[in-house]
Design an enzyme around this catalytic site. Structure first.
Site, short mmCIF file in Angstrom:
data_model
loop_
_atom_site.label_atom_id
_atom_site.label_comp_id
_atom_site.label_asym_id
_atom_site.label_seq_id
_atom_site.Cartn_x
_atom_site.Cartn_y
_atom_site.Cartn_z
N GLN A 28 16.49 -2.63 23.03
CA GLN A 28 17.93 -2.58 23.30
C GLN A 28 18.29 -3.52 24.46
OE1 GLN A 28 20.33 -0.86 21.49
NE2 GLN A 28 21.72 -2.02 22.78
N LYS A 79 22.25 3.98 16.43
CA LYS A 79 21.20 3.45 15.53
C LYS A 79 20.33 4.58 14.99
CE LYS A 79 21.64 -0.90 17.89
NZ LYS A 79 21.27 -1.74 19.04
N ASP A 138 16.18 -7.37 14.67
CA ASP A 138 17.42 -7.85 15.29
C ASP A 138 17.68 -9.33 14.95
OD1 ASP A 138 19.01 -6.07 16.66
OD2 ASP A 138 17.80 -6.12 18.49
#
Ligand code: NDP
Length: 296
Positions: free
Chosen positions: A98, A54, A121
């Protein structure tokens, strides 16, 4: 017949290019560069690799980023405090925690602590709810990437029978919602299967579009699909293989070699859905910076 390959790597590169140009335009107008705050709890090797990917993607498109690494002993209160301070920091546009988290932390509480306007997300209940209502929102990156692939290859979805194998909250469930509800790209008749589905083949055999996200290597075999089916294989599984340098190779949830003979379109693993997930994250982060996800 052998299926046409859906090249996720190529489509993701096009998306990167577009996001990079948009970021440049945005900054040229005098705006601050978009900023993604990544939060990594613990030192799980796979999570370190994913956050690294990322970071690299952000560098590629000109988005600023920072990865905050926290001890895996952190309490839920301490973690949510940190998230709250990111929520109120105007220099941060997107926040990504994460997953997976250490078992003593509730992923639902942690996700809910994120300001939904920074939830790039697309996991926050506000975004999940708005998705179900076909309202503007941050969309979960992997299923959004699948929809982008179908759109890029002009694969018709409307009125088709789409079958999703796997019902997780981050992939299978939002995938089914996007396929069935979205006005612009969806409107398929959608079936969702999971571990308790009695006769999986009875469902997969009727699919015009089959999306597999079960995390079960080679679950879908040729005899389970009909001629001409479109196959989207989301699964990423490591299989031990001494002939490979790393001692393993990656396979999907679909038996690629046998199924490709019957399919009209198919995604490979790797190089199919995987690259799209990170590309969609970049798109979401830019949207967060523009604050244009929600109507004013
Ligand atoms: P989860 O383990 O959270 O969910 C798997 C889902 O599949 C569950 O709903 C489970 O059912 C269902 N399932 C498991 N076995 C079967 C079976 N035999 N028949 C029918 N359904 C089954 O996984 P994720 O959704 O997070 O990920 C799925 C796969 O996609 C994994 O391989 C993962 O690595 C990959 N992935 C790939 C990404 C990418 O960028 N390409 C991104 C995210 C994930 P139940 O609900 O009953 O448990």
């Amino acid at each position: 017949m052998s299926a046409e390959i859906i090249d996720g790597k190529m489509v993701a590169e096009l998306l990167y290019k577009r996001v990079k140009e948009d970021v440049q335009q945005w900054c040229k107008k005098g705006n601050r560069r978009p900023f993604l705050q990544v939060i990594l709890v613990g030192d799980e090797p796979a999570s370190i690799i994913y956050t690294g990917t990322k970071t690299k993607a952000c560098q590629q498109v000109g988005i600023e980023t920072d990865t905050m690494v926290l001890q895996d002993t952190i309490s839920e209160n301490e973690l949510t405090e940190i998230i709250h301070s990111c929520n109120t920091n105007y220099d941060i546009d997107g926040i990504l925690v994460q997953m997976p988290l250490p078992s003593h932390l509730s992923k639902y509480s942690v996700i809910e602590a994120i300001d939904h306007r920074k939830d790039v997300d697309g996991f926050h209940p506000m975004n999940v709810g708005r998705l179900s209502l076909d309202q503007p929102c941050f969309k979960s990156c992997t299923p959004a990437g699948v929809m982008e692939l179908l759109k890029y290859y002009s694969i018709p979805v409307k009125s088709k029978h789409a079958v999703v194998v796997g019902a997780s909250t981050i992939v299978g469930s939002p995938m089914a919602v996007m396929l069935s509800r979205e006005n612009s790209t969806g409107k398929a008749t959608t079936t969702i299967c999971h571990k308790y589905t009695r006769d999986l083949t009875a469902h997969t055999i009727g699919a015009d579009i089959l999306i597999v996200a079960a995390g079960q290597p080679n679950l879908i075999k040729a005899e389970m699909v009909k001629q001409g089916v479109v196959i989207i294989d989301v699964g990423i599984n490591r299989i031990a293989d001494e002939t490979h340098e790393k001692g393993y190779r990656l396979v999907g949830d679909v038996d690629f070699e046998s199924v490709r003979i019957k399919a009209s379109w198919i995604t490979p693993v790797p190089g199919g859905v995987g690259p799209m997930t990170v590309a969609m994250l970049m798109k979401n982060t830019l949207l967060a910076a523009k604050k244009s996800v929600y109507p004013k």
